[in-house]
Design an enzyme around this catalytic site. Sequence first.
Site, short mmCIF file in Angstrom:
data_model
loop_
_atom_site.label_atom_id
_atom_site.label_comp_id
_atom_site.label_asym_id
_atom_site.label_seq_id
_atom_site.Cartn_x
_atom_site.Cartn_y
_atom_site.Cartn_z
CB SER A 7 40.44 40.25 50.54
OG SER A 7 39.37 39.34 50.70
CG ASP A 34 35.30 39.86 50.82
OD1 ASP A 34 36.36 39.28 50.56
OD2 ASP A 34 34.99 40.97 50.34
N GLY A 141 31.77 37.18 45.08
CA GLY A 141 31.33 35.96 45.78
C GLY A 141 32.42 35.03 46.24
CG PHE A 142 33.14 32.00 45.34
CD1 PHE A 142 32.01 32.24 44.56
CD2 PHE A 142 33.04 31.12 46.41
CE1 PHE A 142 30.80 31.61 44.84
CE2 PHE A 142 31.84 30.48 46.70
CZ PHE A 142 30.72 30.72 45.91
N GLY A 144 40.11 33.83 44.68
CA GLY A 144 40.84 32.95 43.78
C GLY A 144 40.35 32.89 42.35
CG ASP A 174 37.43 42.92 46.05
OD1 ASP A 174 36.51 43.04 46.88
OD2 ASP A 174 38.20 41.95 46.01
N GLY A 175 39.45 41.57 43.32
CA GLY A 175 39.22 40.27 42.67
C GLY A 175 40.27 39.97 41.62
N GLY A 196 43.48 38.94 48.05
CA GLY A 196 43.28 37.88 49.05
C GLY A 196 44.27 36.75 48.79
CB SER A 197 44.25 33.91 46.40
OG SER A 197 43.82 34.70 45.32
C1 DX5 Z 1 35.21 38.32 46.08
C2 DX5 Z 1 35.76 39.10 47.24
C3 DX5 Z 1 37.22 39.42 47.09
C4 DX5 Z 1 38.07 38.24 47.21
C5 DX5 Z 1 39.43 38.60 46.68
O1 DX5 Z 1 33.83 38.45 46.07
O2 DX5 Z 1 35.09 40.32 47.34
O3 DX5 Z 1 37.62 40.34 48.11
O4 DX5 Z 1 38.18 37.83 48.53
O5 DX5 Z 1 40.07 37.41 46.50
P1 DX5 Z 1 41.23 37.24 45.45
O6 DX5 Z 1 42.19 38.36 45.70
O7 DX5 Z 1 41.77 35.91 45.82
O8 DX5 Z 1 40.62 37.30 44.09
#
Ligand code: DX5
Length: 216
Positions: A7, A34, A141-142, A144, A174-175, A196-197
Amino acid sequence: MAKIAASVLDADFSKWKTWLPELEKAEVDRIQWDVMDNKYVPNAGVDRQKIAQLRPHTKLFFETHHMVKKPEAQVEEFAKLGSNMFIFHIETTKKPLQLIEQIEDFGMKVGIAINNGTPSKKIFSYLDKIDLALVMTVQAGFGGQKFIEKNLDEVRALRTKIDSQGLLCEIEIDGGVNAQTASKAIEAGTDVLVAGSAIFRHPKGILAAIKELQSP
Ligand code: DX5
């Protein structure tokens, strides 16, 4: 080996010429973009022009994750930007079958996402019509955020349903995915891990981060 979707929501795009080849070298399965509208989720998401910018530089599969109130209004645009799979949230449409058809008409694969708190049974009737079921393990939404382990119950329910009907639909989470949570997710029946992170903020760099996720 688990399939990894990187991500890029929080990636540093000034350094894409460095991390894109690293993602390819690490053999990620796909890149997840995203897409947000500041309405369904309180965030703007990725700059969609970045998709067009990177598209010609990689053969990696692009999945676009639409956390937006009107996904039907984005199908043509994202097909043209180069998305290979359009993932919409079941919570954001009253006509999922029509939207599935619209996405396929534009040559993209179809994913349906369920946000934190939505039961997986809400998408059971579409599993034979889609390529991917995405279970959010954070509130959409975010990046981390902390992993919501109880949502793996939705993965288990989807796994049972998909296997009992011999369907090909992949299960993705995801997340909050990292080396610790990845192993629990795979045990629950997950096929694809979005991270992602855990990838872009890993102290040992992208290659080490992805290796950890591929065999947690
Ligand atoms: C959150 C996003 C995720 C996010 C994943 O709404 O859909 O894809 O970027 O981020 P991490 O892996 O950092 O939780």
